[in-house]
Design a protein around this motif. Structure first.
Motif, mmCIF file in Angstrom:
data_model
loop_
_atom_site.group_PDB
_atom_site.id
_atom_site.type_symbol
_atom_site.label_atom_id
_atom_site.label_comp_id
_atom_site.label_asym_id
_atom_site.label_seq_id
_atom_site.Cartn_x
_atom_site.Cartn_y
_atom_site.Cartn_z
ATOM 1 N N TRP A 116 -6.129 1.443 -7.952
ATOM 2 C CA TRP A 116 -6.147 2.210 -6.712
ATOM 3 C C TRP A 116 -7.277 1.756 -5.789
ATOM 4 O O TRP A 116 -7.094 1.695 -4.564
ATOM 5 C CB TRP A 116 -6.303 3.698 -7.008
ATOM 6 C CG TRP A 116 -6.585 4.493 -5.773
ATOM 7 C CD1 TRP A 116 -5.722 4.790 -4.764
ATOM 8 C CD2 TRP A 116 -7.852 5.042 -5.376
ATOM 9 N NE1 TRP A 116 -6.371 5.503 -3.770
ATOM 10 C CE2 TRP A 116 -7.671 5.671 -4.123
ATOM 11 C CE3 TRP A 116 -9.110 5.076 -5.977
ATOM 12 C CZ2 TRP A 116 -8.705 6.319 -3.466
ATOM 13 C CZ3 TRP A 116 -10.149 5.716 -5.314
ATOM 14 C CH2 TRP A 116 -9.933 6.326 -4.075
ATOM 15 N N ARG A 132 -3.453 12.945 3.743
ATOM 16 C CA ARG A 132 -2.644 12.247 2.742
ATOM 17 C C ARG A 132 -3.400 11.076 2.137
ATOM 18 O O ARG A 132 -3.275 10.784 0.941
ATOM 19 C CB ARG A 132 -1.332 11.776 3.363
ATOM 20 C CG ARG A 132 -0.275 12.864 3.438
ATOM 21 C CD ARG A 132 0.980 12.390 4.130
ATOM 22 N NE ARG A 132 2.033 13.401 4.065
ATOM 23 C CZ ARG A 132 3.114 13.382 4.816
ATOM 24 N NH1 ARG A 132 3.284 12.409 5.704
ATOM 25 N NH2 ARG A 132 4.027 14.330 4.694
ATOM 26 N N LYS A 133 -4.196 10.395 2.951
ATOM 27 C CA LYS A 133 -5.024 9.316 2.414
ATOM 28 C C LYS A 133 -6.084 9.872 1.469
ATOM 29 O O LYS A 133 -6.363 9.292 0.412
ATOM 30 C CB LYS A 133 -5.683 8.544 3.558
ATOM 31 C CG LYS A 133 -4.741 7.582 4.268
ATOM 32 C CD LYS A 133 -5.473 6.768 5.310
ATOM 33 C CE LYS A 133 -4.542 5.729 5.918
ATOM 34 N NZ LYS A 133 -4.226 4.652 4.976
ATOM 35 N N TYR A 165 0.824 -1.209 0.000
ATOM 36 C CA TYR A 165 0.000 0.000 0.000
ATOM 37 C C TYR A 165 0.860 1.262 0.000
ATOM 38 O O TYR A 165 0.544 2.246 -0.671
ATOM 39 C CB TYR A 165 -0.920 -0.002 1.217
ATOM 40 C CG TYR A 165 -1.772 1.237 1.345
ATOM 41 C CD1 TYR A 165 -2.865 1.442 0.512
ATOM 42 C CD2 TYR A 165 -1.477 2.211 2.290
ATOM 43 C CE1 TYR A 165 -3.637 2.577 0.613
ATOM 44 C CE2 TYR A 165 -2.248 3.348 2.405
ATOM 45 C CZ TYR A 165 -3.325 3.528 1.572
ATOM 46 O OH TYR A 165 -4.091 4.663 1.671
ATOM 47 N N GLU A 166 1.959 1.212 0.726
ATOM 48 C CA GLU A 166 2.803 2.392 0.871
ATOM 49 C C GLU A 166 3.525 2.751 -0.431
ATOM 50 O O GLU A 166 3.706 3.926 -0.748
ATOM 51 C CB GLU A 166 3.804 2.170 1.998
ATOM 52 C CG GLU A 166 4.470 3.441 2.483
ATOM 53 C CD GLU A 166 5.208 3.224 3.789
ATOM 54 O OE1 GLU A 166 5.658 2.087 4.025
ATOM 55 O OE2 GLU A 166 5.343 4.183 4.559
ATOM 56 N N THR A 201 -4.697 10.620 -2.007
ATOM 57 C CA THR A 201 -4.135 9.534 -2.808
ATOM 58 C C THR A 201 -4.646 9.523 -4.247
ATOM 59 O O THR A 201 -3.855 9.313 -5.181
ATOM 60 C CB THR A 201 -4.407 8.176 -2.133
ATOM 61 O OG1 THR A 201 -3.866 8.192 -0.816
ATOM 62 C CG2 THR A 201 -3.750 7.044 -2.912
ATOM 63 N N PRO A 217 1.931 4.232 -5.270
ATOM 64 C CA PRO A 217 2.106 5.305 -6.260
ATOM 65 C C PRO A 217 3.402 5.183 -7.063
ATOM 66 O O PRO A 217 3.407 5.410 -8.285
ATOM 67 C CB PRO A 217 2.101 6.579 -5.413
ATOM 68 C CG PRO A 217 1.330 6.211 -4.191
ATOM 69 C CD PRO A 217 1.695 4.789 -3.919
ATOM 70 N N SER A 264 1.191 17.103 -4.416
ATOM 71 C CA SER A 264 0.538 16.331 -5.474
ATOM 72 C C SER A 264 -0.176 17.242 -6.473
ATOM 73 O O SER A 264 -0.147 16.989 -7.685
ATOM 74 C CB SER A 264 -0.451 15.320 -4.874
ATOM 75 O OG SER A 264 -1.350 15.959 -4.002
#
Length: 363
Positions: free
Chosen positions: A110, A279-280, A61-62, A283, A65, A347
């Motif tokens: 995702w 941050r979540k 998961y980390e 994503t 990206p 982002s």
């Protein structure tokens, strides 16, 4: 999706899965070697291997990206080398249409990773930590030797040691009345039984403020009694205590939301948890930015380069963005800048830069 979109999506998916597999093997190898150095009679090689396996959902998961960036760069790069993208352009497919086709697959990927990050990774991380702590005969670790402080509406609670999520030691509960301490409960240990906390070896102290009169000044009346056990309402449940020992980035969004609310209700600093929550939320923007930055590279000056060069460039961009994202987020926490800006800013900046660059390439 039509046939061409499925083909493009399959290429991106296949290369992304290959990159994910390679990275998970590398991460698992280093994690396993780290655990081998901690082996004891209780913490066996089998438990170390199981611990490493439990960390895989967390790592996947980390790094998703970065995996998506490298996978898309490799997949579309191979199509560019074989002139398949050129054929698509000749048949009327614009760069934006190809981008949209790839984004469909990227967001499906995702969604799968979001399920892993919300439901699987937090439980896997919590179980891995507890399993290793029990095998090494360690106490449940939260912060420092000062234990855990919790502020309730009318109480301050201090827990000296957390042995496990259902076993607490050296508990002190300070009852307040208009800002003054009116009582104290001290317990040697507490166990979670039948959905409630039971304190054992309890000393209960009551303090009563007596007003001044003609004969005596204002004074405090003291009384105490000892109890073998008593039921007590504790604001945190075992699952909440377990989550406290997990790094904020591994918690689910739902858990982060509730814990931020808990900290704010108790007047505590929730900025680091709020940063992880935003941050979540950010994503999907990161996924969009990672895909968008690939297209100017593929349709620009990198049509004919080796796979190794593309992997190196993907790692460089991905790690560079990750470091900048971490730096700006931490700066926003330390200097009390807007948390939303620290979480979304990098982002959004990468996405705008990629979009501007793509428009120049598309001409």
């Amino acid at each position: 999706m039509n046939r061409i979109e499925r083909y493009l999506g399959g290429v991106v998916l296949g290369h992304s899965l290959l990159v994910m597999l390679v990275l998970m093997v590398i991460f698992s190898f280093f994690e396993f070697m780290n655990q081998v150095g901690k082996l004891t009679e209780g913490y066996t090689l089998g438990l170390a291997s199981f611990y490493t396996l439990l960390k895989v959902p967390v790592y996947s998961y980390e790094v998703f990206p970065i995996v998506l960036l490298i996978g898309t760069l490799m997949g579309l790069g191979s199509l560019a080398n074989q002139s398949e993208l050129t054929v698509l352009r000749v048949t009327g497919w614009s760069i934006k249409r190809i981008l949209w086709a790839v984004l469909k697959t990227a967001f499906l990927m995702w969604l799968v990773m979001a399920v892993i990050g919300e439901f699987i990774a937090p439980k896997s991380e919590a179980y891995a930590k507890n399993m290793r702590a029990e095998a090494l005969n360690q106490s449940f670790s939260i912060g420092s030797n000062s234990g855990l402080w919790v502020k309730d509406e009318y109480r301050y609670i201090h827990v000296g040691r957390i042995i496990s999520s259902q076993d607490l030691r050296d508990i002190e509960v300070y009852d307040l009345d208009q800002g003054r301490i009116k009582g104290l409960i001290q317990a040697k240990q507490a166990h979670y039984v039948n959905d409630s906390w039971v304190f054992k070896e309890v000393k209960q102290v009551d303090l009563t403020l007596l007003p001044a009169d003609q004969q005596l000044p204002a004074r405090i009346e003291y009384s105490s009694k000892n109890l073998q056990k008593m039921a007590e309402i504790f604001p945190l449940k075992p699952e909440d205590l377990t989550k406290l020992d997990i790094e904020t980035r591994y918690l689910s969004g739902w858990d982060l939301y509730h814990y931020v609310a808990f900290l704010e209700d108790n007047g505590l600093d929730a900025s680091s948890y709020l940063l992880s929550l935003w941050r979540k939320i950010a994503t999907p923007i990161v996924v969009l930015a990672m895909i968008a930055v690939v297209f100017p590279l593929i349709f620009g000056s990198m049509r004919q380069v080796s796979v190794g060069q593309r992997i190196f460039l993907g790692v460089l961009i991905g790690m560079g963005f990750h470091l900048i994202n971490q730096l700006i987020g931490n700066i926003s926490v330390v200097y009390q800048l807007p948390i939303v800006l620290g979480a979304l800013g990098p982002s959004i900046a990468l996405l705008l830069f990629s979009w501007y660059w793509l428009r120049k390439v598309d001409g």
